[in-house]
Design an enzyme around this catalytic site. Structure first.
Site, PDB file in Angstrom:
ATOM      1  N   GLU A 208      63.312  86.222  49.322  1.00  0.00           N
ATOM      2  CA  GLU A 208      63.192  85.473  48.016  1.00  0.00           C
ATOM      3  C   GLU A 208      61.834  85.571  47.433  1.00  0.00           C
ATOM      4  O   GLU A 208      61.417  85.704  46.459  1.00  0.00           O
ATOM      5  CB  GLU A 208      63.667  84.154  48.108  1.00  0.00           C
ATOM      6  CG  GLU A 208      63.841  83.640  46.750  1.00  0.00           C
ATOM      7  CD  GLU A 208      62.658  82.947  46.274  1.00  0.00           C
ATOM      8  OE1 GLU A 208      62.476  82.403  44.982  1.00  0.00           O
ATOM      9  OE2 GLU A 208      61.535  82.656  47.181  1.00  0.00           O
ATOM     10  N   GLU A 209      60.657  85.514  48.299  1.00  0.00           N
ATOM     11  CA  GLU A 209      59.345  85.043  48.324  1.00  0.00           C
ATOM     12  C   GLU A 209      58.734  86.370  47.789  1.00  0.00           C
ATOM     13  O   GLU A 209      57.687  86.330  47.262  1.00  0.00           O
ATOM     14  CB  GLU A 209      58.690  84.488  49.495  1.00  0.00           C
ATOM     15  CG  GLU A 209      59.033  83.131  49.949  1.00  0.00           C
ATOM     16  CD  GLU A 209      58.845  82.102  49.020  1.00  0.00           C
ATOM     17  OE1 GLU A 209      58.246  82.369  48.001  1.00  0.00           O
ATOM     18  OE2 GLU A 209      59.115  80.959  49.106  1.00  0.00           O
ATOM     19  N   HIS A 318      54.188  75.954  49.633  1.00  0.00           N
ATOM     20  CA  HIS A 318      53.466  77.025  49.955  1.00  0.00           C
ATOM     21  C   HIS A 318      52.171  76.498  50.996  1.00  0.00           C
ATOM     22  O   HIS A 318      51.103  77.133  50.412  1.00  0.00           O
ATOM     23  CB  HIS A 318      52.995  78.061  49.041  1.00  0.00           C
ATOM     24  CG  HIS A 318      53.824  78.764  48.536  1.00  0.00           C
ATOM     25  ND1 HIS A 318      54.021  80.013  47.930  1.00  0.00           N
ATOM     26  CD2 HIS A 318      55.403  78.584  48.414  1.00  0.00           C
ATOM     27  CE1 HIS A 318      55.147  80.565  47.532  1.00  0.00           C
ATOM     28  NE2 HIS A 318      55.998  79.779  48.155  1.00  0.00           N
TER      29      HIS A 318
END
Length: 343
Positions: A208-209, A318
């Site tokens: 996903e990232e 993050h």
């Protein structure tokens, strides 16, 4: 709907290594937990699946991504220092001085992110934001040969930051974005046993990232009647946050329901009604183009899959110290289970 979270599973999931494209360790923790109550499998892309009531109607897909931001070794210098490239979106300032855990040839290899000490930084260097290309990892090797005996170019690393509980059931850890989502969809699946005849598939999605690629594969493979994506969103009570920009979301105040072009109106309405039935507090978050979650890809697969988004407020996204309130996590699990049970 009463619910007691499996905190041991949550902590194991958070501790596991799983940077984008290299999610094997996290996926195995996910599947090991699921084996006790669901059918499990992985696809060639790496997504992890847990399934109940195969063949039931409707078919509901619940997705939370397993991958976390990380680094990959791009070069080993003569003195044994490692140069790094990002896996996902890093603020390099966050990496300075952090401990890393690499997947080495014979097991974990630990290191630190180094930079010149402030004493020898020039005045202009002190004022300038550091770039990732200026940073390096030090695993204690005295030479290139020694470093290469333990890992090689292409070895991946994650922050070595285990989960810690703070005041008021607040949890701080690396990888809460978005192991929380993977945890929530699997816990909701566990809670749904005996409460639905629908086929429900909980997916720990990958990559996903770096583009939500795993979710696209999972949605095409499963072709569900509807889907719900669980992810995190920015806590707007954090000092310096602008609610006009990030919307309203606050730790301990409930879940967040997304509204936007990729959110199906009926699924959104169903999530909202389920939250109200269960007495689960929620706020709304609007996006004008994309949500930045797996939902953006799931909604576009085949002829279109009706998709909703449930988000959990998170601080310090993050970073090594991502923070969440456990009560919001429990609410997200209950909401998903209530929604699917009412479909």
């Amino acid at each position: 709907m009463s619910y007691a979270p499996d905190l041991e599973f949550l902590e194991r999931l958070l501790h596991a290594s799983g940077p984008s494209g290299f999610e094997e360790e996290a996926a195995e923790v996910f599947l090991e937990r699921a084996r006790s109550f669901a059918q499990v499998e992985r696809d060639r892309h790496g997504n992890a699946y847990a399934r109940i009531h195969p063949g039931g109607k409707p078919k509901v897909l619940l997705l939370g991504h397993l991958d976390e931001i990380g680094v990959i070794v791009s070069h080993v210098e003569e003195k044994g220092f490692l140069r790094l490239k990002p896996l996902g979106g890093w603020d390099p300032q966050v990496l300075v001085g952090q401990r890393l855990r690499f997947s080495g040839k014979r097991g974990p290899v630990f290191g630190v992110v180094g930079r010149k000490a402030i004493h020898v930084l020039k005045e202009e260097e002190r004022k300038k934001a550091v770039e990732l290309s200026e940073l390096f990892a030090d695993i204690g090797a005295g030479s290139k040969e020694e470093a290469l005996a333990h890992l090689e170019v292409g070895a991946v690393g994650v922050l070595d930051q285990p989960p810690k509980w703070l005041l008021g059931e607040r949890l701080v850890s690396k990888a809460l974005d978005n192991r929380l989502g993977a945890f929530v969809v699997l816990e909701a699946l566990r809670l749904l046993q005996g409460r639905t005849s629908a086929e429900v598939v909980a997916v720990g999605s990958v990559q996903e990232e770096i583009g939500a690629y795993g979710a696209r594969t999972a949605a095409f493979r499963e072709n569900p009647d509807l889907a719900v994506v669980v992810d995190v969103t920015h806590d707007s009570a954090t000092p310096g946050m602008d609610q006009a920009q990030v919307g309203e979301a606050e730790l301990g105040r409930g879940v967040v329901l997304d509204v936007g072009p990729f959110v199906d109106k009926q699924v959104f309405r169903g999530l909202k009604e389920a939250a109200e039935r269960e007495g689960i507090p929620y706020t709304l978050h609007a996006h004008g183009r994309w949500s930045g979650t797996d939902a953006d890809e799931v909604a576009k697969v085949r002829e279109g899959i009706p998709t909703g988004i449930v988000s959990i407020p998170l601080r310090y996204m993050h970073s090594p110290v991502e923070m969440v309130d456990l009560e919001d996590v429990k609410r997200a699990v209950r909401l998903l289970a209530a929604f699917v049970a009412g479909v």
